[in-house]
Scaffold this motif. Structure first.
Motif, PDB file in Angstrom:
ATOM      1  N   VAL A   1       0.851  -1.184   0.000  1.00  0.00           N
ATOM      2  CA  VAL A   1       0.000   0.000   0.000  1.00  0.00           C
ATOM      3  C   VAL A   1       0.891   1.240   0.000  1.00  0.00           C
ATOM      4  O   VAL A   1       2.060   1.180   0.382  1.00  0.00           O
ATOM      5  CB  VAL A   1      -0.960   0.012   1.212  1.00  0.00           C
ATOM      6  CG1 VAL A   1      -1.903  -1.191   1.147  1.00  0.00           C
ATOM      7  CG2 VAL A   1      -0.183  -0.016   2.528  1.00  0.00           C
TER       8      VAL A   1
ATOM      9  N   ARG B   1       0.681  -3.969   3.698  1.00  0.00           N
ATOM     10  CA  ARG B   1      -0.428  -3.627   4.578  1.00  0.00           C
ATOM     11  C   ARG B   1      -0.185  -4.139   5.996  1.00  0.00           C
ATOM     12  O   ARG B   1      -0.398  -3.431   6.979  1.00  0.00           O
ATOM     13  CB  ARG B   1      -1.729  -4.224   4.025  1.00  0.00           C
ATOM     14  CG  ARG B   1      -2.966  -3.879   4.863  1.00  0.00           C
ATOM     15  CD  ARG B   1      -4.010  -4.969   4.766  1.00  0.00           C
ATOM     16  NE  ARG B   1      -3.481  -6.267   5.141  1.00  0.00           N
ATOM     17  CZ  ARG B   1      -3.288  -6.671   6.409  1.00  0.00           C
ATOM     18  NH1 ARG B   1      -3.567  -5.852   7.426  1.00  0.00           N
ATOM     19  NH2 ARG B   1      -2.797  -7.864   6.662  1.00  0.00           N
TER      20      ARG B   1
ATOM     21  N   THR C   1      -5.211   3.393   1.370  1.00  0.00           N
ATOM     22  CA  THR C   1      -4.516   3.680   2.626  1.00  0.00           C
ATOM     23  C   THR C   1      -4.501   5.170   2.918  1.00  0.00           C
ATOM     24  O   THR C   1      -4.698   5.603   4.058  1.00  0.00           O
ATOM     25  CB  THR C   1      -3.090   3.126   2.570  1.00  0.00           C
ATOM     26  OG1 THR C   1      -3.148   1.706   2.476  1.00  0.00           O
ATOM     27  CG2 THR C   1      -2.304   3.507   3.816  1.00  0.00           C
TER      28      THR C   1
END
Length: 422
Positions: free
Chosen positions: A61, A121, A321
């Motif tokens: 992310v 992540r 994100t």
């Protein structure tokens, strides 16, 4: 103050008498980020997560533009950068591995296709957990089974049997949010499938991957295969995209999901056979539809939504994100600025975030469209080199104000602890 540092629950009660009690559902990124800011604004925070522990790995992310500013305001810039993938850039390649196009991490000031801050992540979730674990109650292996709200609070029943009362409840439990379904209605009312399915999982790095992401796209079938580096150089993260007009596979039926991947990715070529060979022995397989969440409102009474549960922009936007981090900052700030009045705080949060969310969702829809296999009656793709697109990207990266919230309580927490597993 009470402390229980067990795996299933880590409890530290802070805040004086009268401190608002807030329950957050979900301990991925949005939930712990919100917990950070709620704690600093004076709330007593509980985070409940149905998984028995933090989930490692996951998709890489990115944090771009204003999201990087949020990380700096959290005091976590050094910790986040230390856990980054250290990806130098990306190559798109043909079926023989010949490089067709190259993107560098420093492009567009670090806000390009490969962002300056790129992290798995699970690694970002670990940083956020380590930052908040000593001032937030974490309850793993449990979930909200029911709730009943009135003018003064929310009575919550947990699946494990506990019954507790909170001033506010926030759902940060992802695309398939159970809290959203419980309070706002069934998933199909809010999910917008974008015609793609995404799968990813880690594999041994037997492909010579070294700080460069590789992507092979097959324009005729609309399928893509990617390999990207992670901090552990002995492994790599593999990703597949393939078109699907609908999505009927249960998102918890892993066997059916793997069968679907084998079926849809067969014959793609490039490194795909070698990637598929590790499908059964990978420890972290994930598959889901590429979808967005669209709601008219992100709150109902004393219950609010954040992150993918409220406004998922899909992986095609590259900004999920960023939306979670920015949303967490604004939601906590606006609630505190409103004296913890939910109607005023939620309304101001939505007012500040809505345009930012819509820009990112438009990016996601456009990117999904660009992967479609054109039919004879398909509309031509828009000109992505036009000024309009650059303006849209600018709004998607930096198109939201971060107030300083002068006069709002801000008790910065202790320095981040050394990384450790929960």
């Amino acid at each position: 103050m009470s402390v229980d540092d067990s795996r299933q629950g880590h409890t530290v009660r802070t805040g004086g008498q009268g401190a608002p009690k807030v329950l957050v559902a979900g301990a991925s990124i949005a939930g712990p980020a919100l917990a950070h800011w709620l704690r600093r604004r004076g709330a007593e925070v509980t985070v409940v997560e149905r998984a028995p522990e933090l989930r490692p790995g996951g998709q890489a992310v990115d944090a771009r533009g204003v999201a990087r500013e949020v990380i700096e305001r959290m005091g976590l810039d050094a910790a986040v950068r230390a856990a980054c993938t250290d990806t130098a850039g990306a190559h798109t390649v043909d079926a023989d591995g010949k490089v067709l196009e190259t993107f560098h991490a420093e492009d567009d000031g670090g806000d390009g296709y490969i962002a300056d801050i790129e992290i798995l992540r699970g690694d970002l979730a670990q940083v956020l957990y380590d930052d908040t674990r000593d001032g937030v109650e974490y309850v793993f292996g449990d979930r909200i089974a029911g709730l009943d709200q009135d003018a003064d609070g929310v009575d919550v029943v947990f699946a494990g049997g506990d019954r507790r009362r909170f001033d506010l409840v926030i759902g940060a439990d992802g695309l398939h949010s159970e809290l959203r379904a419980m309070v706002f209605g069934p998933h199909e009312r809010f999910l917008r499938h974008l015609g793609q399915v995404l799968a990813f999982y880690s594999v041994p790095n037997e492909f010579g991957l070294d700080r460069w992401l590789l992507e092979h796209q097959d324009q005729e079938s609309g399928r893509s295969a990617l390999l990207r580096p992670i901090q552990d150089a002995t492994r790599a993260m593999a990703m597949f995209y393939f078109p699907s007009a609908d999505f009927t596979v249960d998102h918890r039926d892993v066997a059916a999901q793997k069968a679907l991947v084998r079926e849809r990715m067969a014959g793609l070529g490039w490194l795909t056979p070698g990637i598929l060979a590790h499908l059964d022995d990978t420890p972290d397989f994930y598959l889901d539809q590429v979808a967005q969440v669209v709601l008219d409102r992100w709150s109902s009474g004393r219950v609010g939504l954040l992150g993918d549960a409220a406004f998922c922009s899909s992986p095609m936007s590259g900004q999920g994100t960023g939306l979670a981090l920015v949303g967490a900052y604004l939601l906590a700030g606006e609630l505190a600025a409103a004296g913890w009045d939910p109607a005023a705080g939620f309304a101001r949060y939505e007012e500040r975030m809505r345009s930012f969310v819509e820009a990112n969702q438009e990016i996601g829809r456009l990117n999904a469209r660009s992967r479609e296999v054109p039919g004879p009656d398909a509309e031509p793709l828009p000109d992505f080199t036009g000024e309009w697109f650059m303006e849209l990207v600018g709004r998607a990266i930096n198109g939201v104000e971060l107030p300083d919230y002068a006069g709002v309580p801000d008790s910065a927490g202790p320095p981040i602890a050394s990384p450790s597993k929960p």
